[in-house]
Write a protein that holds these residues in place. Structure first.
Motif, short mmCIF file in Angstrom:
data_model
loop_
_atom_site.label_atom_id
_atom_site.label_comp_id
_atom_site.label_asym_id
_atom_site.label_seq_id
_atom_site.Cartn_x
_atom_site.Cartn_y
_atom_site.Cartn_z
N LEU A 1 25.64 -42.24 -9.86
CA LEU A 1 26.34 -41.13 -9.22
C LEU A 1 25.74 -40.83 -7.85
N GLU A 2 24.42 -40.88 -7.74
CA GLU A 2 23.77 -40.67 -6.44
C GLU A 2 24.22 -41.72 -5.43
N ALA A 3 24.30 -42.97 -5.86
CA ALA A 3 24.74 -44.05 -4.96
C ALA A 3 26.18 -43.81 -4.51
N GLN A 4 27.03 -43.39 -5.42
CA GLN A 4 28.43 -43.08 -5.07
C GLN A 4 28.49 -41.91 -4.09
N TRP A 5 27.69 -40.88 -4.36
CA TRP A 5 27.65 -39.70 -3.51
C TRP A 5 27.22 -40.09 -2.09
N SER A 6 26.16 -40.88 -1.97
CA SER A 6 25.69 -41.32 -0.66
C SER A 6 26.77 -42.10 0.07
N SER A 7 27.46 -42.96 -0.64
CA SER A 7 28.53 -43.75 -0.05
C SER A 7 29.69 -42.86 0.41
N MET A 8 30.06 -41.90 -0.42
CA MET A 8 31.14 -40.98 -0.04
C MET A 8 30.75 -40.15 1.18
N PHE A 9 29.49 -39.70 1.21
CA PHE A 9 29.02 -38.93 2.35
C PHE A 9 29.07 -39.78 3.62
N ALA A 10 28.58 -41.01 3.52
CA ALA A 10 28.55 -41.91 4.69
C ALA A 10 29.94 -42.19 5.23
N SER A 11 30.94 -42.20 4.34
CA SER A 11 32.32 -42.48 4.79
C SER A 11 33.08 -41.21 5.14
N GLY A 12 32.44 -40.04 5.02
CA GLY A 12 33.08 -38.78 5.39
C GLY A 12 34.05 -38.24 4.35
N ASP A 13 33.93 -38.67 3.12
CA ASP A 13 34.83 -38.26 2.04
C ASP A 13 34.43 -36.89 1.49
N ILE A 14 34.84 -35.83 2.18
CA ILE A 14 34.47 -34.47 1.78
C ILE A 14 35.01 -34.13 0.40
N ASN A 15 36.22 -34.55 0.07
CA ASN A 15 36.79 -34.24 -1.24
C ASN A 15 36.03 -34.94 -2.37
N GLY A 16 35.62 -36.17 -2.13
CA GLY A 16 34.83 -36.89 -3.12
C GLY A 16 33.47 -36.23 -3.34
N VAL A 17 32.84 -35.85 -2.24
CA VAL A 17 31.54 -35.18 -2.33
C VAL A 17 31.68 -33.87 -3.09
N MET A 18 32.69 -33.09 -2.75
CA MET A 18 32.85 -31.78 -3.38
C MET A 18 33.24 -31.89 -4.85
N ALA A 19 33.86 -32.97 -5.23
CA ALA A 19 34.21 -33.17 -6.65
C ALA A 19 32.97 -33.30 -7.52
N LEU A 20 31.84 -33.61 -6.91
CA LEU A 20 30.58 -33.73 -7.65
C LEU A 20 29.88 -32.39 -7.87
N MET A 21 30.31 -31.35 -7.16
CA MET A 21 29.62 -30.07 -7.23
C MET A 21 30.00 -29.28 -8.49
N ALA A 22 28.99 -28.66 -9.10
CA ALA A 22 29.22 -27.78 -10.25
C ALA A 22 29.86 -26.49 -9.76
N SER A 23 30.47 -25.78 -10.66
CA SER A 23 31.13 -24.53 -10.29
C SER A 23 30.14 -23.50 -9.76
N GLN A 24 28.87 -23.59 -10.17
CA GLN A 24 27.82 -22.67 -9.71
C GLN A 24 26.73 -23.47 -8.99
N SER A 25 27.06 -24.10 -7.88
CA SER A 25 26.11 -24.94 -7.15
C SER A 25 25.33 -24.15 -6.12
N VAL A 26 24.19 -24.73 -5.74
CA VAL A 26 23.41 -24.20 -4.63
C VAL A 26 22.93 -25.37 -3.78
N LEU A 27 22.96 -25.19 -2.47
CA LEU A 27 22.48 -26.18 -1.51
C LEU A 27 21.32 -25.55 -0.76
N ILE A 28 20.16 -26.21 -0.80
CA ILE A 28 18.98 -25.72 -0.12
C ILE A 28 18.54 -26.77 0.88
#
Length: 142
Positions: free
Chosen positions: A33-60
């Motif tokens: 999942l981390e590898a997929q996330w990195s790939s989605m981020f590198a390609s600018g896939d905001i919807n793919g990245v956001m699909a990985l977020m939990a309903s109660q996420s935090v970014l630090i």
């Protein structure tokens, strides 16, 4: 009596082996999942990245107070994607809790800035199960 003890010992070994196998499988899934996330981020896939977020996420992230909530994390992620920096990362280690509903991984991130500098950092992600899917509960990086 001896037979019962051997049987009990065999059962305990089997249960321990199954638990280890489940944790090993879960750890591989988190790293994938981390590898997929990195790939989605590198390609600018905001919807793919956001699909990985939990309903109660935090970014630090450095220089910012904790960012909570999916919409605020979307805005921060979009800002990162809009920069001229190229960011990739790779998981170095993952662990799934024996309960199977929480995990974490950490790894190495590489940022290539617009002026060509390469900056190496690290991250830690906490994952939770929402239904049958792993989701990011906390993402922290330096």
């Amino acid at each position: 009596m001896f037979y019962r003890m051997r049987l009990l010992g065999s059962c305990l070994c089997l249960v321990g082996s199954l638990s280890w196998a489940q944790e090993e499988t879960g750890s591989k899934e988190i790293m994938e999942l981390e590898a997929q996330w990195s790939s989605m981020f590198a390609s600018g896939d905001i919807n793919g990245v956001m699909a990985l977020m939990a309903s109660q996420s935090v970014l630090i992230m450095p220089g910012s107070p904790p960012i909570t909530g999916v919409e605020q994390i979307r805005a921060a992620t979009q800002a990162m994607l809009s920069s001229d920096d190229a960011v990739t990362w790779q998981s170095d280690f993952a662990h799934v809790a024996p309960s199977g509903d929480m995990a974490y991984d950490y790894g190495t991130a590489t940022t290539r800035t617009a002026d060509g500098k390469v900056v190496t950092g690290h991250y830690l992600v906490v994952w939770v199960k929402e239904g049958d899917e792993w989701k990011v509960a906390a993402d922290m990086f330096n």
